[in-house]
Design a protein around this motif. Structure first.
Motif, mmCIF file in Angstrom:
data_model
loop_
_atom_site.group_PDB
_atom_site.id
_atom_site.type_symbol
_atom_site.label_atom_id
_atom_site.label_comp_id
_atom_site.label_asym_id
_atom_site.label_seq_id
_atom_site.Cartn_x
_atom_site.Cartn_y
_atom_site.Cartn_z
ATOM 1 N N ALA A 195 1.085 -1.379 -0.053
ATOM 2 C CA ALA A 195 0.030 -0.153 -0.252
ATOM 3 C C ALA A 195 0.434 1.196 0.022
ATOM 4 C CB ALA A 195 -0.590 0.167 1.256
ATOM 5 N N ASP A 196 2.187 0.495 0.447
ATOM 6 C CA ASP A 196 2.666 2.408 0.296
ATOM 7 C C ASP A 196 4.011 2.408 -0.718
ATOM 8 O OD1 ASP A 196 4.276 0.586 2.037
ATOM 9 O OD2 ASP A 196 4.379 1.377 3.398
ATOM 10 N N MET A 197 4.435 1.629 -1.615
ATOM 11 C CA MET A 197 4.886 1.239 -1.786
ATOM 12 C C MET A 197 4.993 2.806 -2.529
ATOM 13 S SD MET A 197 7.062 -0.336 -3.026
ATOM 14 C CE MET A 197 8.516 -0.877 -4.707
ATOM 15 N N ALA A 305 0.349 -17.518 -8.722
ATOM 16 C CA ALA A 305 1.919 -16.001 -9.340
ATOM 17 C C ALA A 305 0.902 -14.930 -10.124
ATOM 18 C CB ALA A 305 2.983 -16.274 -9.922
ATOM 19 N N LEU A 306 0.085 -15.051 -10.689
ATOM 20 C CA LEU A 306 -0.437 -14.741 -11.551
ATOM 21 C C LEU A 306 -1.600 -13.722 -11.143
ATOM 22 C CD1 LEU A 306 -1.037 -13.471 -13.889
ATOM 23 C CD2 LEU A 306 -3.164 -15.285 -14.234
ATOM 24 N N PHE A 307 -2.221 -14.769 -9.427
ATOM 25 C CA PHE A 307 -3.373 -14.093 -8.714
ATOM 26 C C PHE A 307 -2.100 -12.932 -7.570
ATOM 27 C CE2 PHE A 307 -5.532 -13.696 -4.063
ATOM 28 C CZ PHE A 307 -6.657 -13.461 -4.659
ATOM 29 N N ILE A 308 -1.643 -12.366 -7.220
ATOM 30 C CA ILE A 308 -0.621 -12.238 -6.631
ATOM 31 C C ILE A 308 -0.019 -10.969 -7.226
ATOM 32 C CG2 ILE A 308 1.583 -11.835 -5.106
ATOM 33 C CD1 ILE A 308 1.040 -14.859 -4.470
ATOM 34 N N VAL A 309 -0.155 -11.234 -8.302
ATOM 35 C CA VAL A 309 0.154 -9.998 -8.916
ATOM 36 C C VAL A 309 -0.927 -9.060 -9.198
ATOM 37 C CG1 VAL A 309 1.764 -9.229 -11.633
ATOM 38 C CG2 VAL A 309 2.584 -11.168 -10.130
ATOM 39 N N THR A 310 -1.756 -9.492 -9.922
ATOM 40 C CA THR A 310 -3.059 -9.020 -10.176
ATOM 41 C C THR A 310 -3.918 -7.616 -8.287
ATOM 42 O OG1 THR A 310 -4.115 -11.041 -11.808
ATOM 43 C CG2 THR A 310 -5.600 -9.406 -10.725
ATOM 44 N N CYS A 311 -3.385 -8.884 -7.433
ATOM 45 C CA CYS A 311 -3.696 -7.969 -6.232
ATOM 46 C C CYS A 311 -2.623 -6.751 -6.158
ATOM 47 C CB CYS A 311 -3.802 -8.707 -5.061
ATOM 48 S SG CYS A 311 -5.160 -10.332 -5.175
ATOM 49 N N THR A 312 -1.130 -7.186 -6.355
ATOM 50 C CA THR A 312 -0.507 -6.255 -6.314
ATOM 51 C C THR A 312 -0.884 -4.965 -6.951
ATOM 52 O OG1 THR A 312 1.195 -8.175 -6.063
ATOM 53 C CG2 THR A 312 1.822 -5.540 -6.000
ATOM 54 N N SER A 313 -0.494 -5.267 -7.921
ATOM 55 C CA SER A 313 -0.929 -4.442 -9.079
ATOM 56 C C SER A 313 -2.485 -3.419 -8.953
ATOM 57 C CB SER A 313 -0.883 -5.049 -10.722
ATOM 58 O OG SER A 313 0.243 -5.711 -11.079
ATOM 59 N N VAL A 314 -3.292 -3.650 -8.186
ATOM 60 C CA VAL A 314 -4.266 -3.107 -7.788
ATOM 61 C C VAL A 314 -4.408 -2.020 -7.017
ATOM 62 C CG1 VAL A 314 -6.889 -3.208 -7.399
ATOM 63 C CG2 VAL A 314 -5.916 -4.562 -9.516
ATOM 64 N N VAL A 315 -3.454 -2.791 -6.016
ATOM 65 C CA VAL A 315 -3.030 -1.963 -4.389
ATOM 66 C C VAL A 315 -1.889 -0.737 -4.681
ATOM 67 C CG1 VAL A 315 -1.346 -2.664 -2.308
ATOM 68 C CG2 VAL A 315 -3.579 -3.955 -2.819
ATOM 69 N N ILE A 390 -5.107 -10.541 -16.655
ATOM 70 C CA ILE A 390 -4.298 -9.847 -17.035
ATOM 71 C C ILE A 390 -5.180 -8.625 -17.589
ATOM 72 C CG2 ILE A 390 -3.111 -9.570 -19.665
ATOM 73 C CD1 ILE A 390 -2.886 -13.018 -19.386
ATOM 74 N N GLY A 391 -6.686 -8.704 -17.490
ATOM 75 C CA GLY A 391 -6.726 -7.270 -18.038
ATOM 76 C C GLY A 391 -6.484 -6.130 -16.746
ATOM 77 N N TRP A 392 -6.780 -6.572 -14.974
ATOM 78 C CA TRP A 392 -6.777 -5.995 -14.127
ATOM 79 C C TRP A 392 -5.075 -5.322 -13.645
ATOM 80 C CZ3 TRP A 392 -9.565 -3.486 -10.481
ATOM 81 C CH2 TRP A 392 -11.308 -4.194 -10.686
#
Length: 411
Positions: A195-197, A305-315, A390-392
């Motif tokens: 969140a604070d990246m 891993a794809l799910f983690i990247v999706t969550c991280t990208s939105v945050v 991938i869209g997210w």
């Protein structure tokens, strides 16, 4: 670019919060391992052939006692008494047959004649085929039978012993860990971690100093984006793999070629109509794939891993939009939890829910095809969800880039 990536990763691991989250994640994974092991041991104890024989023998004694004690309300009715005794006799016979069957299984287990057990089970399933095909109500069972026959034949052809339903090994731990963590823990952990990246550097002069260097804002943002995503994936999957190795050393890894069922597809059964006016969903016969365990685990971890990247990208996007870490973290955590409550709690939103990535954290359901049951929609499958992920990711990064490169950095 590589130098920027190293700087961002160094800053990430210099934070105390990173290590606190990592330790919490390790403890949670250890708790999952222990819980999975204890559940397996308890279930094995109560579901072993010996335990089931003992339970059935107790039940048999109760039935025999009931045979001797005719209820008062039917003693004067010969027909009712005869029907009562007839039903009890049938129940007693069924229990005796079950006890005999369990004793055979126990003996075969002791003798190590597991191939004979598989052959008998395949024969039973083959014998059920015709009766299942004749009834439209059992189409699901027909698909399951085909799937189970294929799996059992795979075991025989590859000389692999059937695992006990409640055996504990590294593979079962890993699949349990991925499923349990994906339900809610991952999204909350990632929300706190990432969140604070960007917003975390908006208050102190760090960002201002960094942007005065001869590096474009786009490169700075890309370095941050790659750093947080790579770190998230490596930390989470790294801890899971360490747990996998430790449990494998003490409890075994399980056969790497053990058959796992994946890719089951579904369709609407238009020959039947439910009370709510919708069609039931059934498996497509022959659509399942039987793949070796190592391949199953690889696909499972790639999906995670794809799910983690999706969550991280939105945050990461939320962190770019706001200027304070606390606000960014609050919005991230609350939005993730609210997504679960709102989109799973209200059936009217199910048509939109298939686009909400947070709901697909239990990625094993994507791999097996069971996600269909969550939304009662056969089109919600692994391929459609991967495209949605991938869209997210793409939209989140593009939006972050546009916001970050255009806004003023006022510090």
């Amino acid at each position: 670019m590589l130098k920027l990536l190293k700087i961002e990763t160094f800053k990430l691991f210099k934070r105390t919060k990173t290590w606190v989250i990592l330790i919490a994640f390790i403890l949670l994974t250890a708790l999952i391992a222990y819980g999975t092991y204890r559940d397996a041991e308890n279930m094995k104890m109560w579901n072993s052939p010996e335990a089931r024989i003992a339970n059935n023998e107790e039940y048999l004694k109760i039935l025999e006692e009931q045979m001797e004690e005719i209820p008062e309300d039917i003693k004067d009715d010969p027909a009712a008494e005869e029907e009562y005794k007839k039903n009890l006799q049938e129940s007693i016979q069924q229990v005796k047959e079950e006890i005999a069957h369990l004793k055979v299984l126990a003996e075969q287990d002791e003798d190590g004649d597991w191939r004979k057990v598989l052959e008998q089970r395949i024969e039973e399933l083959e014998g059920q085929k015709e009766s299942l095909k004749e009834s439209s109500e059992y189409k699901d069972m027909e698909a399951y039978n085909e799937q189970e026959i294929e799996r059992l034949k795979y075991l025989l052809d590859n000389d692999i012993k059937l695992e006990g339903q409640y055996d504990f090994n590294a593979r079962k731990f890993l699949t349990s860990a991925v499923t349990i963590l994906g339900q809610i823990f991952l999204v909350i952990g990632i929300a706190v971690f990432a969140a604070d990246m960007v917003s975390g550097e908006a208050t102190p002069p760090t960002m201002k100093l960094l942007l005065t260097q001869p590096v474009s804002r786009g490169k700075v943002l890309l370095a941050k984006f790659l750093s947080i995503n790579i770190s998230s994936v490596l930390l989470i999957i790294g801890v899971e793999l360490i747990g996998f190795l430790l449990i494998g050393i003490f409890f075994g890894f399980g056969d790497a070629n053990y058959p796992m069922v994946a890719g089951t597809r579904y369709m609407y059964d238009t020959t039947r109509l439910l009370e709510n006016g919708s069609y039931p969903i059934i498996q497509i016969v022959g659509s399942s794939q039987v793949i070796p365990a190592w391949q199953y685990l690889m696909k499972l971890l790639l999906l995670q891993a794809l799910f983690i990247v999706t969550c991280t990208s939105v945050v990461f996007l939320i962190s770019t939009l706001v200027k304070t870490s606390m606000v960014s973290m609050g919005i991230s955590v609350v939005s993730m939890i609210a997504s679960f409550v709102i989109f799973l709690g209200f059936s009217a939103l199910r048509s939109v829910a298939k686009y909400v990535f947070v709901l697909f954290g239990s990625v094993e359901m994507l791999l097996t095809g069971e996600t269909v049951s969550m939304f009662n929609n056969p089109n919600v499958n692994m391929n459609s969800v991967v495209i949605m992920f991938i869209g997210w990711i793409v939209v989140s990064y593009i939006a972050s880039h546009l916001v970050f490169t255009k806004k003023d950095i006022l510090i």
